[in-house]
Enzyme design. Structure first.
Site, PDB file in Angstrom:
ATOM      1  CB  CYS A  11      -0.931   0.017   1.202  1.00 21.28           C
ATOM      2  SG  CYS A  11      -0.038   0.194   2.762  1.00 21.28           S
ATOM      3  CB  CYS A  14       4.392  -0.464   1.855  1.00 19.75           C
ATOM      4  SG  CYS A  14       3.171  -1.521   2.635  1.00 19.75           S
ATOM      5  CG  ASP A 427      12.846  24.507 -34.021  1.00 16.88           C
ATOM      6  OD1 ASP A 427      13.333  25.640 -34.167  1.00 16.88           O
ATOM      7  OD2 ASP A 427      13.267  23.490 -34.616  1.00 16.88           O
ATOM      8  CG  ASP A 626      14.213  18.973 -35.181  1.00 17.97           C
ATOM      9  OD1 ASP A 626      14.393  20.193 -34.943  1.00 17.97           O
ATOM     10  OD2 ASP A 626      14.485  18.439 -36.266  1.00 17.97           O
ATOM     11  CG  ASP A 630      15.101  23.134 -31.053  1.00 19.30           C
ATOM     12  OD1 ASP A 630      15.082  24.373 -31.156  1.00 19.30           O
ATOM     13  OD2 ASP A 630      14.906  22.365 -32.002  1.00 19.30           O
TER      14      ASP A 630
END
Length: 742
Positions: A11, A14, A427, A626, A630
């Protein structure tokens, strides 16, 4: 980082205890425990803390460390899960086979053949049948509860152990020393103890089975990896295990086979089904120099390729690792649930004790019986299993579904934040546009045809390394034009190039070169303005200083970009474009893509500043890019989304990677985030509502008005059902589909 496989957690309490123990170690900078994966991912300084110390810390709070290795083979993980499931299944069947006769014996009045059996004998048989259920089938509850008590804490196991233990001990005393109680209080509750343990085991069995389904996406991905590769070494072919393949190996792939590792095609031609990576149904043609991805399917021809990335470095392995890490990470909303669960168990125990004494003092006779029943029922119904499962199960299913759709989510926080995005910064190059220049228009002059013009230009440009030159040479290749011999190549920086072709001086370059070398340029001014106004770059081709034609080159936008941007706006998100291009080109691309606001002539190191500016204006910002340039902006953004067609550095800096590199998948990622968060909130609401409603009913608030008192066995069934409901609700995310692109 290191992953520690842990046994014994059940749970949120824990989870909190293990995290607290690990974070208390000097040198541990962070520890995130995932209940579903039964794993702790620890960030630490090796010079300050050892793995052995982490293992000891986990054991000190009552749990077992199974592995101390972040790269356990998936098949071994699956085998261990199956063994644990089999053990749990055996315990449940054993428990159920004894609990059934216990229930029958406990209801002797309903079975005539039992009415002649003395009460003492029946109680003794019940004791014999219930004891193995308690101390074999239910041993895990009592062991874990004792460990928790030793460390001055309480968890779900504490509630179960105290509840069933109280029923068992009370029954035990009545069986062997009934004189301790007045006749009105001489009852046994063996059926309560046995049936509760059986039902909780059943609930855990269903949870374990459902948890197995949450990692189906990873299992399917792992299953795609071929087991062998046909390697050509020293001129001889041999089949070897894929683990033995090394970078630089030459590998033969025949039709219908899966490509074993990532690499570059050396010889041959074929088409490859890359749908498992990109989601595209159409096969992709492959020729010498093209990249191939491990686990994709070769469809038609045979080819050889040079292995470039093997083992843990292949794209498939990286996808599996990213998904695993995301499923093991913790969303901020889960941390809130963990904190609540940490206080929840002690509060429940206090409520149960208060309930016991209220019934003992103010309840109807037999007071002790009622007090005991309500005490046990409160403890059982309040078990926070559902609360502990609410968030991690949804995160696991959501990230797994993302992987199936080609959306790799690096951590749960990104999945949570994505649904709150208010502004998105795109971009231009490689994100909105295709990322490489292409010939878009050909305007021949002075008797040249389009084919002649491209052939002449490409014959000169093949000697140049300029990106625009590659576009011209590629255009000639697409038209299957043979290139002519060229000599005396000369590059003029900032202007263009010259060369001799078939005894003629050919010049190719920009407007400056044309003005300096060309004749009769006036009639091209309008065409040049039209091209530059559309974001295209005109290349002037001169033959003996006479204009042979103009070739327009541009980085065209991706076909799906305008539709994706329109849909982002419909979702109420402000869309911005950012580029290093000049304002004119940026304006043309923005107009074509449907972006109203853009930033042009931005230097690479300035991109993150624009992200900060939007954040300072109160926006939750996503950056989509990409390239290496960036990466800082991707890292600065609240959610960094990297195109999978871009650089590894961009993907490392981003929180989410879109394998196909399509803007449409940005929408899918945001919709998946919204669906996952909706699912988590449903689970949390269900868990809190269940406990908020269940505890007062279990305590007996309805008894004075309606005479209703909850049976502990019904409480156990309800508790198990709540956990299974949460997991089942999370599994609904597996039906998530890409939104229509209308």
């Amino acid at each position: 980082d290191v992953s520690l496989k842990i046994e014994g957690m059940h749970c949120a309490s824990c989870v909190g205890r293990v995290e607290k123990a690990l974070k208390a170690l000097p040198g541990v900078t962070d520890a995130v425990v995932n209940l579903n994966l039964e794993e702790a991912r620890v960030t630490y300084l090796p010079q300050m803390v050892e793995l052995r110390e982490m293992g000891n810390a986990i054991r000190s709070v009552g749990y077992s460390v199974v592995e101390q290795d972040s790269d356990i083979p998936p098949d071994q993980q699956e085998l261990r899960r199956k063994k644990a499931y089999s053990r749990l299944k055996f315990k449940f069947i054993f428990s159920a086979s004894l609990a059934l006769p216990v229930m029958i014996l406990s209801m002797a009045d309903m079975f005539p053949f039992l009415q002649n059996v003395s009460r003492e004998l029946r109680w003794f048989i019940l004791f014999i049948l219930t004891t193995p259920v308690m101390f074999f089938a239910g041993s895990g509850f009592f062991t874990a509860a004792w460990k928790a008590v030793r460390h001055f804490s309480a968890d779900m196991n504490t509630l179960i152990a105290v509840g069933t233990g109280s029923a068992y001990i009370y029954s035990l005393l009545n069986t062997f020393i009934p004189i301790l109680f007045p006749a009105s209080l001489q009852h046994v509750y063996y059926d309560t103890a046995a049936v509760i343990i059986t039902l909780i085991l059943f609930g855990r069995l269903l949870e374990a089975r459902a948890k197995g389904h949450t990692s189906d996406a990873i299992k399917r991905l792992i299953g795609l990896q071929p087991k062998t590769a046909r390697v050509i070494r020293k001129g001889a072919e041999s089949d070897i295990s894929v683990e033995e393949v090394r970078p630089g190996d030459r590998i033969l792939v025949r039709p219908g086979e899966r490509i074993p590792v990532d690499g570059i095609v050396k010889e041959g031609y074929s088409s490859v089904d890359e749908s498992m990576i990109t989601g595209e149904s159409m096969p992709v043609e492959k020729k010498a120099g093209d990249k191939v991805i491990g686990a994709t399917v070769n469809k038609t021809g045979s080819f050889t390729f040079i292995a470039s990335r093997v083992g843990r470095d292949t794209m498939l392995a990286q996808i599996v690792r990213l998904v695993n890490e995301a499923q093991g990470s913790k969303a901020p909303i889960q941390r809130l649930a963990d904190i609540i669960a940490g206080y929840f168990v002690p509060v429940v125990i206090v409520i149960a004790i208060i309930t016991f004494f209220i019934w003992l003092v103010f309840g109807p006779p037999p007071q002790l019986t009622y007090a005991l029943i309500t005490f046990i029922t409160v403890l059982i119904i309040a078990c926070p299993c559902a609360l502990g499962l609410a968030t991690p199960t949804s995160i696991m299913v959501g990230t797994g579904k993302g992987a199936e759709l080609g959306i790799l989510i690096k951590d749960a926080a990104a999945l949570e934040t994505a649904h709150r995005i208010t502004a998105i910064l795109l971009d231009k190059t490689g994100t909105i546009s295709q990322g490489e220049p292409q010939v878009t228009d050909i305007f021949p002059f002075n008797g040249y045809s389009k084919e002649q013009l491209i052939q002449l230009a490409a014959s000169v440009e093949k000697l140049s390394e300029h990106p625009l030159a590659e576009a011209v040479v590629r255009a000639a290749g697409e038209k299957n034009l043979s290139l002519l011999e060229s000599t005396d190549f000369l590059a003029v920086p900032g202007k263009g190039i010259h060369a001799m072709v078939d005894g003629k001086k050919i010049s190719i370059g920009n407007e400056t070169l044309f003005r300096e070398n060309g004749n009769g340029q006036n009639h091209t001014d309008r065409l040049q303005n039209e091209l530059t106004g559309s974001g295209k770059t005109p290349l002037y081709v001169l033959s003996e200083d006479q204009l042979a034609g103009i070739i327009a080159v541009a980085d065209p936008i991706k076909p799906d970009s305008p539709g994706a941007i329109a849909n982002l706006k419909k979702m109420g998100i402000q869309v911005f474009m950012i580029t290093g291009d000049n304002a004119g080109t940026a304006a043309a691309i923005a107009r074509e893509a449907g972006v109203e606001k853009f930033y042009a002539e931005v230097l690479p190191d300035q991109k993150s500043d624009y992200v900060k500016k939007l954040q300072e204006d109160g926006h939750i910002v996503a950056m989509v890019g990409d390239g290496i340039n960036d990466a800082p902006a991707l890292a600065q953004a609240d959610v960094g989304i990297a195109m999978g067609t871009g650089t590894d550095i961009a993907m490392e800096a981003g929180d989410i990677t879109l394998v196909k590199g399509s803007l449409t998948d940005v929408i899918v990622a945001l919709q998946l985030s919204r669906a996952t968060m909706r699912n988590i909130k449903q689970n949390l609401f269900g868990s809190f509502f269940y406990n908020s409603l269940g505890i007062p009913i279990a305590a007996g608030v309805l008894y004075p008005f309606l005479g209703i008192l909850l049976n502990p066995m019904i409480a156990a069934a309800a508790m198990a059902a709540s956990s299974v409901t949460v997991v089942t609700n999370a599994l609904r995310l597996r039906t998530f589909r890409k939104p229509s692109e209308g």
